[in-house]
Scaffold this active site. Structure first.
Site, PDB file in Angstrom:
ATOM      1  NE  ARG A   7      -0.749   0.495   4.980  1.00 33.95           N
ATOM      2  CZ  ARG A   7      -0.543  -0.450   5.865  1.00 33.95           C
ATOM      3  NH1 ARG A   7      -0.807  -1.709   5.555  1.00 33.95           N
ATOM      4  NH2 ARG A   7      -0.043  -0.171   7.050  1.00 33.95           N
ATOM      5  N   GLY A  62       6.441  -1.922  -4.933  1.00 37.00           N
ATOM      6  CA  GLY A  62       6.608  -1.155  -3.698  1.00 37.00           C
ATOM      7  C   GLY A  62       5.561  -0.075  -3.494  1.00 37.00           C
ATOM      8  CG  HIS A  63       6.161   2.559  -0.178  1.00 33.70           C
ATOM      9  ND1 HIS A  63       6.954   1.942   0.759  1.00 33.70           N
ATOM     10  CD2 HIS A  63       6.868   3.626  -0.614  1.00 33.70           C
ATOM     11  CE1 HIS A  63       8.089   2.615   0.879  1.00 33.70           C
ATOM     12  NE2 HIS A  63       8.056   3.638   0.049  1.00 33.70           N
ATOM     13  CG  ASN A  64       4.035   6.282  -2.129  1.00 30.53           C
ATOM     14  OD1 ASN A  64       3.097   5.809  -1.507  1.00 30.53           O
ATOM     15  ND2 ASN A  64       4.789   7.253  -1.652  1.00 30.53           N
ATOM     16  CB  SER A 115       8.000   6.947  -5.316  1.00 34.48           C
ATOM     17  OG  SER A 115       7.470   7.078  -4.011  1.00 34.48           O
TER      18      SER A 115
END
Length: 353
Positions: free
Chosen positions: A236, A257-259, A277
């Site tokens: 998340r 991964g996140h973002n 990201s």
């Protein structure tokens, strides 16, 4: 032990019906009324099977195939086929074969209930506050948390866990042992067995006493018609959402991964790792075992070769590969130069002797 058949044959289609449905040319069909009920490889096909040919490496198998019907790529339309075998010609034999497979084996397109029943099991644990539309299937030992919303026609397979507040659209397939939390899913999403989606990402800050964990308060948003392979993990967002765009297909054993933001109709092959990201614009394709550095952008329609590492932004439409990834022409030129230098060095060493 009797051979197990997990995808039994149906009534099938006649050769004429297949050609018409696929919109392809009939080159040689001695028996257009012959019924085709299955698909198989060139070397294993029988008289009731459809197969295809688009690679000269398998020319010897084409000559001896027992298939009832073969789809030939246009460039091989003149290739002879065994007597009694019908030949259909398509610009893309692989695509026509895939379309035919969907017609002959519709049950193989998506996960089916492990229990074989389309109902809500008494052995499932469903919070009273969860909202389920008509036609939802929930199998034994699945857990549905408080505030969950699930649309009609959706399957929640055995041992899946749906965390509080998650929303799942209509006609989705949530496979066995999937764990889903902090996530919003559109319609017709498929999560194969073992997918982990919505757990917190890997985020730590070095402090005076060691590593300090940072909070991850975003969500995972998965849009319509996304399919995610077995044992893939999607973290998340940390401070914004992790997003997987409409129609994207993700293979097994991928780490996101996140973002991370993934656009529409992307293809991500097995064992790819995408760091936090990173942004993949629409139509990006990434080959297996590649890695993408965090905070980089891969432009619309770009392609990354297998076993590459992306350490910087990739322009739209580019084809990159290597470690670190670079334009394919530059990568091939470097490999050719290195091979030539190694050859010269070996030659020089022999002459010195």
């Amino acid at each position: 032990m009797a051979a197990a058949v997990f995808f039994p044959r149906g009534d099938g289609r006649t050769i004429a019906e297949l050609a018409e449905a696929l919109g392809i040319e009939v080159r040689n069909a001695p028996q257009t009324g012959r019924r085709i009920t299955g698909i198989a490889s060139l070397d294993e096909a029988g008289p009731d099977d459809l197969t295809f040919f688009d690679n000269v490496r398998y020319a010897d198998q084409l000559e001896t195939t027992r298939a009832g019907c073969v789809i030939l790529a246009t460039r091989y339309a003149s290739k002879p086929v065994p007597e009694g075998c019908a030949a259909l010609v398509a610009k893309r034999a692989d695509l026509a074969f895939a379309q035919a497979g969907r017609m002959l084996y519709p049950s193989a397109l998506e996960p089916v209930p492990v229990s074989g029943r389309q109902a809500i099991s008494e052995k499932a644990s469903i919070d009273p506050s969860a909202r389920l539309e008509d036609g939802v299937t929930i199998e034994p030992f699945a857990v549905v948390g408080p505030g969950v919303e699930i649309g009609s026609g959706t399957l929640i397979a055995a041992n899946a866990t749906i965390g509080a507040g998650c929303r799942i659209g209509r006609d989705c397939r949530i496979g066995a042992n999937v764990s889903l939390s902090h996530a919003l899913l559109g319609n017709r999403v498929i999560l194969h067995p073992g997918v982990r989606c919505g757990q917190d990402g890997f985020g730590y800050v070095a402090g005076p006493t060691g590593l300090m964990k940072t909070v991850q308060i975003g969500r995972v948003v998965i849009q319509d018609d996304v399919e995610i392979g077995a044992n893939t993990t999607i973290d998340r967002g940390a401070n914004r959402d992790t997003v997987v765009g409409e129609g994207t297909k993700i293979d097994n054993l991928v780490q996101i991964g996140h973002n991370v933001v993934i656009g529409r109709s992307c293809v991500i092959v097995g064992q790819v790792g995408i760091s936090g990201s990173a942004v993949l614009e629409d139509g990006v394709m990434i080959g297996g075992q590649s890695g993408v550095k965090g905070h980089v952008t891969i432009g619309r329609g770009a392609q990354i070769a297998a076993v590459s590492t992306v350490q910087g932004d990739v322009p739209p439409g580019a084809r990159w590969g290597g470690m670190p990834a670079k334009p394919v022409k530059d990568w091939f030129r470097e490999m050719t130069t290195l091979a030539e230098l190694a050859r010269k060095r070996r030659s020089a060493g022999k002459s010195d002797e």
